[in-house]
Design an enzyme around this catalytic site. Structure first.
Site, PDB file in Angstrom:
ATOM      1  N   ASN A  56      21.483  -9.387 -28.585  1.00 26.63           N
ATOM      2  CA  ASN A  56      20.535  -9.425 -27.480  1.00 26.63           C
ATOM      3  C   ASN A  56      19.148  -9.354 -28.099  1.00 26.63           C
ATOM      4  O   ASN A  56      18.671  -8.275 -28.454  1.00 26.63           O
ATOM      5  CB  ASN A  56      20.834  -8.226 -26.567  1.00 26.63           C
ATOM      6  N   ARG A  59      23.068 -12.869 -25.410  1.00 24.65           N
ATOM      7  CA  ARG A  59      22.395 -12.783 -24.123  1.00 24.65           C
ATOM      8  C   ARG A  59      21.311 -13.858 -24.131  1.00 24.65           C
ATOM      9  O   ARG A  59      20.444 -13.872 -25.011  1.00 24.65           O
ATOM     10  CB  ARG A  59      21.755 -11.417 -23.975  1.00 24.65           C
ATOM     11  N   HIS A 117      18.448 -10.127 -14.996  1.00 24.73           N
ATOM     12  CA  HIS A 117      19.316  -8.940 -15.150  1.00 24.73           C
ATOM     13  C   HIS A 117      20.730  -9.189 -14.639  1.00 24.73           C
ATOM     14  O   HIS A 117      21.432  -8.258 -14.230  1.00 24.73           O
ATOM     15  CB  HIS A 117      18.719  -7.706 -14.426  1.00 24.73           C
ATOM     16  N   ARG A 144       4.604  -5.120 -16.473  1.00 23.51           N
ATOM     17  CA  ARG A 144       4.462  -6.290 -15.585  1.00 23.51           C
ATOM     18  C   ARG A 144       4.133  -5.827 -14.167  1.00 23.51           C
ATOM     19  O   ARG A 144       4.607  -4.782 -13.728  1.00 23.51           O
ATOM     20  CB  ARG A 144       5.763  -7.105 -15.575  1.00 23.51           C
ATOM     21  N   GLU A 172      25.568  -4.252 -20.517  1.00 20.97           N
ATOM     22  CA  GLU A 172      25.460  -5.721 -20.567  1.00 20.97           C
ATOM     23  C   GLU A 172      26.269  -6.276 -21.743  1.00 20.97           C
ATOM     24  O   GLU A 172      26.841  -7.361 -21.660  1.00 20.97           O
ATOM     25  CB  GLU A 172      23.985  -6.113 -20.686  1.00 20.97           C
TER      26      GLU A 172
END
Ligand code: ADP
Length: 387
Positions: A8, A87, A175, A235, A373
């Site tokens: 990832n 990923r 996500h 963000r 994940e």
């Protein structure tokens, strides 16, 4: 038994895990990351109950990955890496399910880089490096947008002229690997919630929320790029596009505006102190009005999205918290669930404080689930290896 490696790759880190695969569920045997890619990279490895940290000095993604491979040699022994799972943040409109990667697909994924400039190029660099390092292994791409590709049109579009939708200006959502894992875990661990209307809050440095029903994503707060919806570490989250036009008129360049929206806003920009929720909650120095307001804004936005996503889902049976903040920051969960009895949401103070899995006391179940994940990626690789 052969091994599966998951990668990832972000802008300054590469997270990795090693699983053994044979019959049944892949078994994790090592996990770690390279942090601080750039001038002062470090390699972290957890294996056999031990954690080792190795400073690497200056290292780019390629050098970082080489260091990971070196560190994994003793972990792997004579086991072969049969598959590497990656990923990949963006699969565009074309790719949803995990896919065997080849040069042609990589070229298509490269074309999506403008849609996710902070992530996609690093994902692709890691894939190329892994192809070189493991020429005999299958390489599998798992897309963060994939879980959302079945969105109904109303949650997939913006109110722009139709030609832009056709061009790919859509609410992709992100996500997805986390939502896939969490919704699967909830259905497995809580049979009563099979097919239930879930609102999942993935609250980490990157944060979003998703309405899920029967393992299908219905709507997600992240849309075209990874900046919409909730405020995040750096963000801004939801923004009136009129603000961007105003900033342009003020003479800010495209790069300056992008830097502001993606790297200087959110918790960091609002608090003026940190992008890190733990710092904002726990450090004395952080007890400023600005830090408190940044946290309050985050909470208000999460609450508002619970309402919005519950409506998109035709109701809510369970609210699920995950991600670094969702899993650990009991103060945030407490505030989010406060005064939400009108929606059927209430929590037990002690269970919440101890980060218990079940914290709800009202008609709507409230859960805290550790996301994984990497496991979603490893399962996809194992399944393609089996096929
Ligand atoms: P990423 O999006 O990088 O995967 P994570 O899911 O690891 O991010 O979440 C990182 C966030 O979780 C940070 O804001 C961090 O402060 C927060 N966090 C982690 N542990 C705690 C804690 N015990 N209390 C409050 N916040 C926490």
């Amino acid at each position: 038994m052969s091994a599966i490696l998951t990668l990832n790759a972000g802008s300054s880190s590469i997270k990795y895990s090693v699983y053994l695969t044979g019959e049944g569920e892949p078994r994790e045997i090592a996990v770690g990351q390279i942090d601080g890619i750039g001038p002062e990279a470090v390699l972290i490895l957890r294996h056999d109950g031990k954690r080792t940290v190795t400073p690497l000095g200056e290292a780019d993604h390629r050098a970082g990955l080489r260091a990971v491979l070196g560190a994994l040699k003793p972990v792997l022994g004579d086991r072969k890496v049969a598959g590497v799972g990656h990923r990949v943040v963006h699969g565009g409109t074309q790719y949803a399910a995990p896919i065997l990667l080849d040069d042609g697909i990589l070229r298509n994924l490269e074309k999506l880089s403008p849609l996710a400039p902070l992530h996609q190029p690093h994902n692709i660099a890691a894939i190329r490096a892994a192809m070189e390092a493991f020429p005999l292994a299958i390489q599998v791409g798992c897309f963060d947008t994939g879980f959302h590709r079945g969105h109904p049109f109303v949650h997939d579009t913006y109110g722009l002229p139709r030609e832009y939708y056709l061009q790919g200006v859509r609410r992709y959502g992100f996500h997805g690997l986390s939502y896939d894992y969490v919704s699967g875990h909830v259905e497995q661990a809580f049979p009563d919630l099979k097919g239930a209307r879930l609102v999942i809050a993935h609250l980490g440095n990157g944060a979003s929320m998703c309405a899920v029903r029967g393992r299908q994503s219905i709507a997600c707060t992240l849309g075209f790029s990874a900046v919409d919806g909730l405020p995040m570490g750096t963000r801004c989250g939801q923004l009136d596009p009129g603000v961007v036009l105003y900033l342009m008129e003020q003479g800010l360049s495209r790069q300056e505006i992008s830097d502001m929206l993606f790297r200087k806003s959110g918790l960091l920009g609002m608090s003026g102190i940190s992008n890190d929720m733990r710092t904002l909650l726990e450090t004395d120095a952080a007890q400023t009005a600005e830090a408190a307001e940044a946290v309050e804004y985050f909470i208000a936005r999460v609450k508002a999205e619970i309402g919005s996503l519950a409506v998109a889902n035709g109701g809510i049976d369970a609210l699920v918290f995950t991600g670094g903040i969702g899993e650990n920051a009991w103060q945030i969960r407490r505030q989010v669930c406060r005064d939400m009895g009108f929606l059927g949401i209430s929590i037990d103070e002690d269970a919440n404080r101890s980060n218990a899995e079940i914290i709800g006391t009202g008609p709507v179940q409230v859960l805290v689930v550790r996301t994984d994940e990497e496991r979603v990626i490893a399962r996809a690789v194992a399944s393609l290896l089996g096929a």
